[in-house]
Design a protein around this motif. Structure first.
Motif, PDB file in Angstrom:
ATOM      1  N   PRO A  81       0.825  -1.209   0.000  1.00  0.00           N
ATOM      2  CA  PRO A  81       0.000   0.000   0.000  1.00  0.00           C
ATOM      3  C   PRO A  81       0.866   1.269   0.000  1.00  0.00           C
ATOM      4  CG  PRO A  81      -0.787  -1.565   1.645  1.00  0.00           C
ATOM      5  CD  PRO A  81       0.511  -2.090   1.122  1.00  0.00           C
ATOM      6  N   GLY A  82       0.576   2.184  -0.920  1.00  0.00           N
ATOM      7  CA  GLY A  82       1.253   3.465  -0.970  1.00  0.00           C
ATOM      8  C   GLY A  82       2.700   3.440  -1.430  1.00  0.00           C
ATOM      9  N   ALA A  83       3.172   2.332  -1.972  1.00  0.00           N
ATOM     10  CA  ALA A  83       4.569   2.227  -2.403  1.00  0.00           C
ATOM     11  C   ALA A  83       4.642   1.935  -3.896  1.00  0.00           C
ATOM     12  CB  ALA A  83       5.273   1.118  -1.628  1.00  0.00           C
ATOM     13  N   GLU A  84       5.812   2.190  -4.463  1.00  0.00           N
ATOM     14  CA  GLU A  84       6.032   1.876  -5.877  1.00  0.00           C
ATOM     15  C   GLU A  84       6.075   0.365  -6.076  1.00  0.00           C
ATOM     16  OE1 GLU A  84       9.238   3.860  -7.832  1.00  0.00           O
ATOM     17  OE2 GLU A  84       8.919   5.709  -6.704  1.00  0.00           O
ATOM     18  N   THR A  85       5.828  -0.061  -7.295  1.00  0.00           N
ATOM     19  CA  THR A  85       5.910  -1.482  -7.639  1.00  0.00           C
ATOM     20  C   THR A  85       7.345  -1.962  -7.441  1.00  0.00           C
ATOM     21  OG1 THR A  85       4.116  -1.266  -9.219  1.00  0.00           O
ATOM     22  CG2 THR A  85       5.566  -3.163  -9.489  1.00  0.00           C
ATOM     23  N   TYR A  86       7.490  -3.138  -6.829  1.00  0.00           N
ATOM     24  CA  TYR A  86       8.788  -3.744  -6.562  1.00  0.00           C
ATOM     25  C   TYR A  86       8.971  -4.910  -7.526  1.00  0.00           C
ATOM     26  CZ  TYR A  86      12.317  -6.450  -3.981  1.00  0.00           C
ATOM     27  OH  TYR A  86      13.428  -7.157  -3.613  1.00  0.00           O
ATOM     28  N   ARG A  87      10.137  -4.972  -8.143  1.00  0.00           N
ATOM     29  CA  ARG A  87      10.458  -6.068  -9.066  1.00  0.00           C
ATOM     30  C   ARG A  87      11.786  -6.684  -8.656  1.00  0.00           C
ATOM     31  NH1 ARG A  87       7.889  -2.173 -11.976  1.00  0.00           N
ATOM     32  NH2 ARG A  87       6.148  -2.864 -13.255  1.00  0.00           N
ATOM     33  N   ALA A  88      11.829  -8.016  -8.617  1.00  0.00           N
ATOM     34  CA  ALA A  88      13.058  -8.700  -8.211  1.00  0.00           C
ATOM     35  C   ALA A  88      13.119 -10.090  -8.823  1.00  0.00           C
ATOM     36  CB  ALA A  88      13.119  -8.814  -6.691  1.00  0.00           C
ATOM     37  N   LEU A  89      14.337 -10.562  -9.018  1.00  0.00           N
ATOM     38  CA  LEU A  89      14.577 -11.965  -9.329  1.00  0.00           C
ATOM     39  C   LEU A  89      14.752 -12.663  -7.984  1.00  0.00           C
ATOM     40  CD1 LEU A  89      17.121 -11.582 -12.255  1.00  0.00           C
ATOM     41  CD2 LEU A  89      14.657 -12.031 -12.394  1.00  0.00           C
ATOM     42  N   CYS A  90      14.050 -13.777  -7.784  1.00  0.00           N
ATOM     43  CA  CYS A  90      14.027 -14.434  -6.481  1.00  0.00           C
ATOM     44  C   CYS A  90      14.343 -15.921  -6.598  1.00  0.00           C
ATOM     45  CB  CYS A  90      12.650 -14.290  -5.840  1.00  0.00           C
ATOM     46  SG  CYS A  90      12.094 -12.599  -5.640  1.00  0.00           S
ATOM     47  N   THR A  91      14.928 -16.443  -5.544  1.00  0.00           N
ATOM     48  CA  THR A  91      15.049 -17.892  -5.383  1.00  0.00           C
ATOM     49  C   THR A  91      14.641 -18.228  -3.956  1.00  0.00           C
ATOM     50  OG1 THR A  91      17.369 -17.852  -4.681  1.00  0.00           O
ATOM     51  CG2 THR A  91      16.943 -18.136  -7.043  1.00  0.00           C
ATOM     52  N   THR A  92      13.970 -19.354  -3.822  1.00  0.00           N
ATOM     53  CA  THR A  92      13.627 -19.877  -2.503  1.00  0.00           C
ATOM     54  C   THR A  92      13.894 -21.368  -2.524  1.00  0.00           C
ATOM     55  OG1 THR A  92      11.862 -18.241  -2.249  1.00  0.00           O
ATOM     56  CG2 THR A  92      11.820 -20.126  -0.746  1.00  0.00           C
ATOM     57  N   THR A  93      14.579 -21.841  -1.496  1.00  0.00           N
ATOM     58  CA  THR A  93      14.807 -23.272  -1.328  1.00  0.00           C
ATOM     59  C   THR A  93      13.938 -23.744  -0.174  1.00  0.00           C
ATOM     60  OG1 THR A  93      17.094 -23.023  -2.069  1.00  0.00           O
ATOM     61  CG2 THR A  93      16.529 -25.065  -0.907  1.00  0.00           C
ATOM     62  N   TRP A  94      13.049 -24.684  -0.492  1.00  0.00           N
ATOM     63  CA  TRP A  94      12.167 -25.299   0.495  1.00  0.00           C
ATOM     64  C   TRP A  94      12.738 -26.660   0.856  1.00  0.00           C
ATOM     65  CZ3 TRP A  94       7.503 -23.250   2.371  1.00  0.00           C
ATOM     66  CH2 TRP A  94       7.088 -22.053   1.769  1.00  0.00           C
ATOM     67  N   ILE A  95      12.691 -27.009   2.144  1.00  0.00           N
ATOM     68  CA  ILE A  95      13.170 -28.305   2.614  1.00  0.00           C
ATOM     69  C   ILE A  95      12.059 -28.995   3.401  1.00  0.00           C
ATOM     70  CG2 ILE A  95      14.198 -27.330   4.721  1.00  0.00           C
ATOM     71  CD1 ILE A  95      16.487 -29.426   4.310  1.00  0.00           C
ATOM     72  N   ARG A  96      11.970 -30.304   3.241  1.00  0.00           N
ATOM     73  CA  ARG A  96      10.954 -31.062   3.982  1.00  0.00           C
ATOM     74  C   ARG A  96      11.559 -31.468   5.323  1.00  0.00           C
ATOM     75  NH1 ARG A  96       6.735 -34.224   1.429  1.00  0.00           N
ATOM     76  NH2 ARG A  96       8.100 -34.388  -0.360  1.00  0.00           N
ATOM     77  N   ARG A  97      10.910 -31.040   6.403  1.00  0.00           N
ATOM     78  CA  ARG A  97      11.333 -31.385   7.761  1.00  0.00           C
ATOM     79  C   ARG A  97      10.160 -32.071   8.451  1.00  0.00           C
ATOM     80  NH1 ARG A  97      16.766 -30.098   8.006  1.00  0.00           N
ATOM     81  NH2 ARG A  97      17.162 -27.868   7.858  1.00  0.00           N
ATOM     82  N   ALA A  98      10.340 -33.327   8.798  1.00  0.00           N
ATOM     83  CA  ALA A  98       9.296 -34.100   9.487  1.00  0.00           C
ATOM     84  C   ALA A  98       7.960 -34.009   8.753  1.00  0.00           C
ATOM     85  CB  ALA A  98       9.163 -33.635  10.938  1.00  0.00           C
ATOM     86  N   GLY A  99       8.016 -34.041   7.422  1.00  0.00           N
ATOM     87  CA  GLY A  99       6.807 -34.042   6.609  1.00  0.00           C
ATOM     88  C   GLY A  99       6.270 -32.670   6.249  1.00  0.00           C
ATOM     89  N   ASP A 100       6.794 -31.608   6.848  1.00  0.00           N
ATOM     90  CA  ASP A 100       6.346 -30.246   6.555  1.00  0.00           C
ATOM     91  C   ASP A 100       7.393 -29.505   5.732  1.00  0.00           C
ATOM     92  OD1 ASP A 100       3.920 -30.380   8.003  1.00  0.00           O
ATOM     93  OD2 ASP A 100       4.983 -29.938   9.870  1.00  0.00           O
ATOM     94  N   TRP A 101       6.931 -28.662   4.822  1.00  0.00           N
ATOM     95  CA  TRP A 101       7.836 -27.869   4.010  1.00  0.00           C
ATOM     96  C   TRP A 101       8.157 -26.550   4.711  1.00  0.00           C
ATOM     97  CZ3 TRP A 101      10.466 -29.678   0.046  1.00  0.00           C
ATOM     98  CH2 TRP A 101      10.002 -30.836  -0.586  1.00  0.00           C
ATOM     99  N   ARG A 102       9.457 -26.207   4.763  1.00  0.00           N
ATOM    100  CA  ARG A 102       9.948 -24.993   5.401  1.00  0.00           C
ATOM    101  C   ARG A 102      10.918 -24.286   4.458  1.00  0.00           C
ATOM    102  NH1 ARG A 102       6.177 -25.407   8.381  1.00  0.00           N
ATOM    103  NH2 ARG A 102       6.206 -26.478  10.362  1.00  0.00           N
TER     104      ARG A 102
END
Length: 111
Positions: A81-102
């Motif tokens: 809200p009230g800010a300029e549009t943000y653009r980025a190249l992103c990476t996220t690494t998800w890992i499964r821990r005890a059956g849940d993704w983190r």
């Protein structure tokens, strides 16, 4: 699995702080141009001090999957809200821990 994690990724951007924090692994490291490299506690503190995103679009998606790890890469276009549009190249690494993704790693490079 990847479809589920793309939904989780979108929710990480848009969710409240408590819900976003629930997705962050205890060993998480994130890197941002404005704040530098943050551990889990630093990420949560940053989330608490910044307004949450109102909208995010993820394009140019790429996925690398194993049974226990999933890497998402994409071009994000986001708005607060009230800010300029943000653009980025992103990476996220998800890992499964005890059956849940983190989230183990997340990085944004503004474009």
């Amino acid at each position: 699995m990847a479809d589920e994690l793309w939904r989780e990724e979108r929710e990480f951007w848009l969710a409240g702080v408590a819900e976003a924090a629930r997705r962050i692994d205890s060993a998480c490291v994130m890197a941002f141009a404005q704040t530098g490299i943050l551990d889990r506690a630093g990420v949560i503190a940053a989330l608490q001090s910044a307004p949450r995103w109102q909208e995010v679009t993820m394009t140019a998606r790429a996925t690398v999957e194993t049974d226990e790890v999933c890497l998402l890469a994409y071009h994000a276009t986001a708005r607060r809200p009230g800010a300029e549009t943000y653009r980025a190249l992103c990476t996220t690494t998800w890992i499964r821990r005890a059956g849940d993704w983190r989230i183990l790693q997340h990085q944004q490079t503004p474009v």
